[in-house]
Design a protein around this motif. Structure first.
Motif, mmCIF file in Angstrom:
data_model
loop_
_atom_site.group_PDB
_atom_site.id
_atom_site.type_symbol
_atom_site.label_atom_id
_atom_site.label_comp_id
_atom_site.label_asym_id
_atom_site.label_seq_id
_atom_site.Cartn_x
_atom_site.Cartn_y
_atom_site.Cartn_z
ATOM 1 N N LEU A 36 49.474 40.781 44.821
ATOM 2 C CA LEU A 36 50.307 40.402 45.951
ATOM 3 C C LEU A 36 49.542 40.443 47.269
ATOM 4 C CD1 LEU A 36 53.733 41.915 44.903
ATOM 5 C CD2 LEU A 36 52.834 39.609 44.563
ATOM 6 N N GLN A 53 53.738 38.943 38.042
ATOM 7 C CA GLN A 53 54.045 40.178 38.766
ATOM 8 C C GLN A 53 55.551 40.246 39.043
ATOM 9 O OE1 GLN A 53 54.053 43.366 39.729
ATOM 10 N NE2 GLN A 53 51.923 43.059 40.285
ATOM 11 N N HIS A 55 57.223 43.123 40.066
ATOM 12 C CA HIS A 55 57.629 44.239 40.934
ATOM 13 C C HIS A 55 58.473 43.728 42.110
ATOM 14 C CE1 HIS A 55 57.278 47.519 43.870
ATOM 15 N NE2 HIS A 55 57.080 48.293 42.819
ATOM 16 N N ASN A 57 58.285 44.159 45.129
ATOM 17 C CA ASN A 57 57.517 43.721 46.301
ATOM 18 C C ASN A 57 57.272 42.221 46.323
ATOM 19 O OD1 ASN A 57 57.344 46.371 47.121
ATOM 20 N ND2 ASN A 57 55.131 46.329 47.464
ATOM 21 N N GLU B 76 51.499 47.627 36.842
ATOM 22 C CA GLU B 76 51.038 46.657 37.856
ATOM 23 C C GLU B 76 49.549 46.803 38.126
ATOM 24 O OE1 GLU B 76 53.250 49.059 38.448
ATOM 25 O OE2 GLU B 76 55.229 48.148 38.734
ATOM 26 N N GLY B 140 46.781 46.758 47.209
ATOM 27 C CA GLY B 140 46.031 45.639 46.642
ATOM 28 C C GLY B 140 46.845 44.877 45.618
ATOM 29 N N GLN B 141 47.533 45.615 44.737
ATOM 30 C CA GLN B 141 48.304 44.963 43.666
ATOM 31 C C GLN B 141 49.645 44.450 44.172
ATOM 32 O OE1 GLN B 141 45.178 45.492 41.815
ATOM 33 N NE2 GLN B 141 46.733 44.777 40.397
ATOM 34 N N LEU B 142 50.269 45.193 45.091
ATOM 35 C CA LEU B 142 51.658 44.906 45.454
ATOM 36 C C LEU B 142 51.831 44.485 46.909
ATOM 37 C CD1 LEU B 142 53.443 47.778 43.493
ATOM 38 C CD2 LEU B 142 53.147 45.390 42.827
ATOM 39 N N GLY B 143 50.739 44.262 47.615
ATOM 40 C CA GLY B 143 50.832 43.726 48.968
ATOM 41 C C GLY B 143 51.071 44.775 50.035
ATOM 42 N N PHE B 144 51.883 45.776 49.722
ATOM 43 C CA PHE B 144 52.165 46.868 50.662
ATOM 44 C C PHE B 144 52.705 48.048 49.864
ATOM 45 C CE2 PHE B 144 55.899 44.212 50.306
ATOM 46 C CZ PHE B 144 56.968 45.091 50.257
#
Lengths: 118, 220
Positions: A36, A53, A55, A57, B76, B140-144
């Motif tokens: 993301l 993905q 999640h 978010n 994730e 990095g994986q989830l943006g925030f």
């Protein structure tokens, strides 16, 4: 191409039937990523995101990036709270059982392109 | 109250990416030599080296307090540190991950929220690892960093702490720590956290992260 046409041409499942997918701006670009942070940095505004993905978010990131819709590939489906958040925020969620690679290829064949090279 | 230096993210040779000389005995000797009063053993998805490190530490003069840890890879592919009250707690949490030993550092089936919940259910502290790095970090994986995930602290990498990256994460109101994340002996202690505690022990670490009862933590 309009989002509704992409959905019907590719046989995508609509996870947010509460939201109208007709109308809106033409969709000319797409992005494929499960990171993301990469979506925030590189996804083209007004485009569609292909991702595995699921999640929560992903909703906030898609809204921040100004995306027209998120397509979950490879049979991935988000949990109900993610779907509800998308409905509340007016972000269409779509799904396909195909691989990200195959779906991106079919979207390319419809005329969509990735972000412009920088 | 005393101020101690703690390096709470150390890999042993059980991590596939770590140097083979990262044996429990070598690690505690190096920690004692560098004046680290507390270390945490955090291998990928396993707590198998924790007990040997604790035993080695008690046999080493000036050996550090050893915190039982795991670096868990969430579904994730974000890394989350779990620090536990005991080796048994860490072992039980690691067992619940159902990891194939041949794929030690691969993603588990636990989502980020499930991972933090698992750590807490085993009495542990959950720390988002190296949040300033792009690879395998929550941002990095989830943006925030999601606000609804109850982390106990955020870890800034040694390189990030040196470049002042911690300030960017202060607004979340969580305790900030730094560690070496070392995979070889020479890098141990290159990142560390200063803890104001009564003694180098898990319960005091928990108070320091919660900044309770006069305890505290800081990145140098």
């Amino acid at each position: 191409m309009m989002l509704a046409d992409i959905v019907s041409r590719l046989g995508l499942e609509v996870l947010t039937p509460e939201l109208a997918i007709e109308g809106g701006d033409e969709v000319t670009r797409g992005h494929a990523s499960d990171l993301l942070s990469d979506v925030l940095a590189n996804a083209p505004s007004g485009g569609v995101l292909l991702t595995t993905q699921v999640h929560m978010n992903v909703i906030a990131v898609a809204l921040h990036a100004g995306l027209a819709a998120v397509v979950f590939t490879q049979g991935m489906r988000p949990e109900p709270p993610v779907r509800r958040k998308a409905v509340d925020e007016g972000l269409p969620l779509l799904a396909a059982n195909e691989s990200t690679f195959d779906l991106a290829g079919r979207m390319y064949a419809l005329g969509l392109r990735g972000r412009e090279a920088r | 109250m005393t101020r101690i230096a703690a390096d709470l993210h150390i890999h042993t040779s059980r991590s596939p990416c770590a140097s083979r000389d990262m044996t429990p005995a070598a690690i505690v000797e190096e920690a004692a030599r560098r004046g680290l009063a507390m270390i945490a053993i955090c291998d990928h998805n396993t707590a198998g080296a924790v007990l040997p490190a604790m035993e080695a530490a008690s046999a080493t003069p000036g050996g550090p307090a050893v915190i039982a840890g795991i670096e868990i890879t969430t579904r994730e592919e974000a890394h989350v540190l779990g620090w536990f009250p005991s080796a048994e707690d860490a072992g039980a949490a690691a067992g619940a991950l159902h990891v194939d030993p041949a794929l030690a550092s691969a993603a588990t089936a636990c989502t980020l929220s499930q991972t933090v919940d698992l750590i807490h259910r085993h009495g542990g502290l959950a720390v988002a690892a190296h949040v300033d790095r792009r690879s395998f970090s929550v941002p990095g994986q989830l943006g925030f960093i999601p606000r609804d995930v109850p982390f106990d602290a955020l870890e800034i990498s040694a390189a990030g702490a040196e470049r002042g990256r911690a300030a960017a994460f202060a607004s979340l109101g969580l305790a900030l720590v730094s560690s070496s994340d070392c995979h070889s002996l020479e890098l141990m202690g290159t990142g560390f956290t200063l803890l104001d505690v009564e003694e180098p022990a898990f319960a005091e670490l928990a108070r320091a992260l919660g900044r309770r009862e006069g305890r505290g933590c800081a990145i140098a």
